[in-house]
Scaffold this active site. Sequence first.
Site, PDB file in Angstrom:
ATOM      1  N   TRP A 103     -13.448  25.097 -40.405  1.00 36.72           N
ATOM      2  CA  TRP A 103     -12.687  24.728 -41.621  1.00 36.72           C
ATOM      3  C   TRP A 103     -13.610  24.671 -42.822  1.00 36.72           C
ATOM      4  O   TRP A 103     -13.231  25.094 -43.923  1.00 36.72           O
ATOM      5  CB  TRP A 103     -11.920  23.415 -41.400  1.00 36.72           C
ATOM      6  N   ASP A 172     -12.693  17.093 -47.112  1.00 34.73           N
ATOM      7  CA  ASP A 172     -11.517  17.474 -46.330  1.00 34.73           C
ATOM      8  C   ASP A 172     -11.438  16.469 -45.186  1.00 34.73           C
ATOM      9  O   ASP A 172     -12.294  16.456 -44.305  1.00 34.73           O
ATOM     10  CB  ASP A 172     -11.707  18.904 -45.802  1.00 34.73           C
ATOM     11  N   LYS A 196      -1.674  15.496 -38.826  1.00 36.87           N
ATOM     12  CA  LYS A 196      -2.420  14.897 -37.714  1.00 36.87           C
ATOM     13  C   LYS A 196      -2.251  13.380 -37.738  1.00 36.87           C
ATOM     14  O   LYS A 196      -1.569  12.826 -36.899  1.00 36.87           O
ATOM     15  CB  LYS A 196      -3.887  15.302 -37.788  1.00 36.87           C
TER      16      LYS A 196
HETATM   17  N1  PMP Z   1      -9.167  21.278 -42.365  1.00 39.72           N
HETATM   18  C1  PMP Z   1      -9.214  20.747 -41.134  1.00 39.72           C
HETATM   19  C2  PMP Z   1     -10.310  19.782 -40.790  1.00 39.72           C
HETATM   20  C3  PMP Z   1      -8.239  21.096 -40.205  1.00 39.72           C
HETATM   21  O1  PMP Z   1      -8.273  20.578 -38.973  1.00 39.72           O
HETATM   22  C4  PMP Z   1      -7.206  22.000 -40.565  1.00 39.72           C
HETATM   23  C5  PMP Z   1      -6.094  22.401 -39.633  1.00 39.72           C
HETATM   24  N2  PMP Z   1      -6.239  22.162 -38.330  1.00 39.72           N
HETATM   25  C6  PMP Z   1      -7.233  22.541 -41.847  1.00 39.72           C
HETATM   26  C7  PMP Z   1      -8.216  22.139 -42.732  1.00 39.72           C
HETATM   27  C8  PMP Z   1      -6.195  23.525 -42.295  1.00 39.72           C
HETATM   28  O2  PMP Z   1      -5.044  22.824 -42.574  1.00 39.72           O
HETATM   29  P1  PMP Z   1      -3.689  23.524 -42.994  1.00 39.72           P
HETATM   30  O3  PMP Z   1      -3.173  24.205 -41.768  1.00 39.72           O
HETATM   31  O4  PMP Z   1      -2.847  22.358 -43.429  1.00 39.72           O
HETATM   32  O5  PMP Z   1      -3.971  24.469 -44.091  1.00 39.72           O
END
Ligand code: PMP
Length: 360
Positions: A103, A172, A196
């Site tokens: 991520w 994030d 989550k």
């Molecule tokens: N950042 C983290 C730490 C994640 O775990 C995730 C999704 N699992 C995301 C960003 C991406 O999130 P989204 O699907 O809401 O764009």
Amino acid sequence: MAHRVFNFSAGPSTLPLSVLEQVQAELLDYRGTGMSIMESSHRSPEYDAVNESAIALTREVLGLPDDFHILFLTGGASQQFAMIPMNFLKQGGVGSYVDTGTWSSKAIKECQGIGETHVAFAGKGGDYAHIPTDDELDVPEGAEYLHITTNNTIKGTQFHHTPNVKVPLIADMSSDIGSMRRDYSAYSMLYAGAQKNLGPAGVTLVAMRDELLQKSNDELPTVLNYKTPAGKKSLYNTPPSFPIYVVNLVLQWIKDQGGLKAVERVNQQKKDLVYGMIDEHPEFFRGTAEKDSRSWMNLTLRLPDEAMEKRFIAEAKAEGLGGLKGHRSVGGIRVSLYNAMPLAGAEAVCHFMKQFMAKG
Ligand code: PMP
């Protein structure tokens, strides 16, 4: 009674049962309106109260000072990867990033398409098993910001400290927001996809200090400038009202549990049980993260071979323990223990691990 399993999925993930029951009870007639909140205008007094409450509870539960704006946006955490450099990376400026996993890498890639990008720590060489200490960070003086990912959902690592840096800190927090006490006010901005620890998919919580907001790039299209939702309590256009309604209930649930201190205590007990089981049997279970960097939310491990992992996941599912498959990019087992997973879920998974190991 509905048949409910223990759902260890990494996201979307399990929600508190009492919240789901309240949603169910209010679904057809929201507080005497004769309609669901999802059928209500986002300009109605009922929805306005939900929105106001979600903002106030976010501030209260996370302990955010008054100069934080609290926004509910769409586009997922992934859209924030792009909006952050679009808004805050001035011409000639540098966006600085800590790369602790997939991520973080995606956030870096978006920044690279927009302007000068600096990697303050590169975790890939260590297979993303390690969270850097402050000494390991190389943050350029005068960077517009330092971006971190507090919890790596895929490799199961987590920051257990707040980096002490001289530039605005942006985080994030998608996979560990509201799961432990943190000095949330030490950040200039934090964001999290709700799916989550906060509610259903479809809404992203963004909190940022006014000082940072004022730096937003006014040349951007209206919907991409943070000042647009900030000036209208996230009601510039139609918000994802139903997910925000559920987020509001989940925040109230956290508060009713006793706030972050109380959920942190349960989260600690849960992760101690599962890591305890892993560490007691190193010949069978192998944790993938360095011990000091281990995540409390996503516990990642390997079994002796892949065939056994496949069987583990299938047999666990048959016993009502779902979602234990590791992320498709890394394989293995992942036990996600978000706030809404009760202690009984962690106990059940440990019991299953023991049984499975005995069978071999
Ligand atoms: N950042 C983290 C730490 C994640 O775990 C995730 C999704 N699992 C995301 C960003 C991406 O999130 P989204 O699907 O809401 O764009």
